[in-house]
Design a protein around this motif. Structure first.
Motif, PDB file in Angstrom:
ATOM      1  N   GLU A   5       0.819  -1.204   0.000  1.00 38.51           N
ATOM      2  CA  GLU A   5       0.000   0.000   0.000  1.00 38.51           C
ATOM      3  C   GLU A   5       0.860   1.264   0.000  1.00 38.51           C
ATOM      4  O   GLU A   5       0.499   2.276  -0.613  1.00 38.51           O
ATOM      5  N   GLN A   6       2.031   1.232   0.681  1.00 34.57           N
ATOM      6  CA  GLN A   6       2.889   2.415   0.729  1.00 34.57           C
ATOM      7  C   GLN A   6       3.460   2.765  -0.648  1.00 34.57           C
ATOM      8  O   GLN A   6       3.517   3.933  -1.039  1.00 34.57           O
ATOM      9  N   LEU A   7       3.899   1.730  -1.374  1.00 37.19           N
ATOM     10  CA  LEU A   7       4.507   1.950  -2.683  1.00 37.19           C
ATOM     11  C   LEU A   7       3.491   1.929  -3.816  1.00 37.19           C
ATOM     12  O   LEU A   7       3.820   2.292  -4.944  1.00 37.19           O
ATOM     13  N   LYS A  16      10.519  -5.525   2.258  1.00 39.15           N
ATOM     14  CA  LYS A  16       9.991  -4.456   3.093  1.00 39.15           C
ATOM     15  C   LYS A  16      10.162  -3.113   2.404  1.00 39.15           C
ATOM     16  O   LYS A  16      10.889  -2.990   1.415  1.00 39.15           O
ATOM     17  N   VAL A  17       9.505  -2.109   2.943  1.00 33.96           N
ATOM     18  CA  VAL A  17       9.661  -0.744   2.444  1.00 33.96           C
ATOM     19  C   VAL A  17      10.759  -0.065   3.256  1.00 33.96           C
ATOM     20  O   VAL A  17      10.746  -0.087   4.490  1.00 33.96           O
ATOM     21  N   LYS A  21      17.603   6.955   3.619  1.00 38.60           N
ATOM     22  CA  LYS A  21      18.358   7.196   4.856  1.00 38.60           C
ATOM     23  C   LYS A  21      18.629   5.909   5.629  1.00 38.60           C
ATOM     24  O   LYS A  21      19.484   5.890   6.520  1.00 38.60           O
ATOM     25  N   ASP A  22      17.938   4.821   5.272  1.00 43.67           N
ATOM     26  CA  ASP A  22      18.189   3.544   5.927  1.00 43.67           C
ATOM     27  C   ASP A  22      19.459   2.868   5.410  1.00 43.67           C
ATOM     28  O   ASP A  22      20.032   2.012   6.094  1.00 43.67           O
ATOM     29  N   ILE A  23      19.893   3.229   4.210  1.00 43.76           N
ATOM     30  CA  ILE A  23      21.062   2.559   3.627  1.00 43.76           C
ATOM     31  C   ILE A  23      22.226   3.503   3.345  1.00 43.76           C
ATOM     32  O   ILE A  23      23.314   3.041   3.004  1.00 43.76           O
ATOM     33  N   MET A 153      12.943  -3.308  -0.461  1.00 45.39           N
ATOM     34  CA  MET A 153      14.249  -3.828  -0.073  1.00 45.39           C
ATOM     35  C   MET A 153      14.082  -5.213   0.543  1.00 45.39           C
ATOM     36  O   MET A 153      13.138  -5.453   1.304  1.00 45.39           O
ATOM     37  N   PRO A 154      14.975  -6.145   0.221  1.00 43.36           N
ATOM     38  CA  PRO A 154      14.869  -7.478   0.828  1.00 43.36           C
ATOM     39  C   PRO A 154      14.953  -7.410   2.348  1.00 43.36           C
ATOM     40  O   PRO A 154      15.795  -6.692   2.902  1.00 43.36           O
ATOM     41  N   SER A 155      14.094  -8.142   3.032  1.00 44.66           N
ATOM     42  CA  SER A 155      14.157  -8.198   4.494  1.00 44.66           C
ATOM     43  C   SER A 155      15.340  -9.043   4.953  1.00 44.66           C
ATOM     44  O   SER A 155      15.891  -8.822   6.030  1.00 44.66           O
ATOM     45  N   ASN A 156      15.719 -10.011   4.129  1.00 45.30           N
ATOM     46  CA  ASN A 156      16.823 -10.910   4.471  1.00 45.30           C
ATOM     47  C   ASN A 156      18.142 -10.334   3.963  1.00 45.30           C
ATOM     48  O   ASN A 156      18.343 -10.223   2.748  1.00 45.30           O
TER      49      ASN A 156
END
Length: 204
Positions: A5-7, A16-17, A21-23, A153-156
């Motif tokens: 829903e976010q994307l 995951k979304v 800034k997370d990477i 982005m992959p969660s794993n």
């Protein structure tokens, strides 16, 4: 694939979304002209190539004037002014640029290939273009703007490491080619005047 829903699109299951800034961390270090090393390469925004994975070389540090910052090898440089020109490169060297370029470093070295791919994606550049400020010289800001760009982005983490195993040799080869091209350019610039004035000949 599942709807996110976010994307507002389908993404792979167990992904995951995330936000830029997370990477990424902002990595450019301010420097004055007086503190610049004389043998350093100066790469203002118009020297950074368009739609090219990497670059080497640049202008003389003597041409650097104001609003300067340092970058290091494997930093990702993004031309922040008129970002639609799509200047996104992994640096093959350390050097100096201006603050019209964003200097970003992946939070983990293993993420370099994936982080570059995300930032270099046409959707990222479109987002940056649409959220730039100004009319004649639109500029994308990192804080509270580009850092908030969302992507899948992959969660794993293992998937990111596997991607890096594939992409790292390609990045290394591209950087080596860029450095070799710069060395050949230097050799040409040194040799050509001597050929022109007769100091050297082809047989020499």
């Amino acid at each position: 694939m599942v709807w996110n829903e976010q994307l507002k699109r389908n993404i792979p299951e167990n992904w995951k979304v995330a936000q830029l800034k997370d990477i990424f961390n902002v990595s450019g270090k301010p420097i004055s002209r007086d503190d610049c090393q004389t043998d350093a390469y100066y790469t203002p925004i118009d020297v950074i190539p368009k739609r090219t994975i990497t670059f080497a070389g640049g202008l003389s540090a003597a041409e650097a004037n104001s609003s300067l910052q340092l970058y290091e090898e494997n930093n990702i440089l993004l031309g922040a002014m008129r970002v639609y020109f799509h200047r996104v490169c992994i640096s093959a060297q350390s050097g100096i640029t201006r603050t019209t370029t964003l200097v970003l470093k992946p939070k983990a070295d293993e993420y370099l290939g994936y982080a570059y791919q995300v930032l270099n994606d046409d959707n990222s550049i479109l987002y940056a273009t649409q959220h730039s400020s100004g009319t004649q010289q639109p500029y994308i800001k990192w804080n509270d703007v580009l850092e908030n760009y969302r992507f899948a982005m992959p969660s794993n983490p293992k998937l990111l490491y596997e991607y890096s195993k594939i992409s790292e040799p390609l990045i290394t080869k591209a950087k080596n080619c860029a450095r070799e091209t710069e060395q050949l350019r230097k050799l040409r610039d040194w040799l050509l005047p001597m050929l022109m004035n007769g100091q050297a000949t082809i047989s020499d």
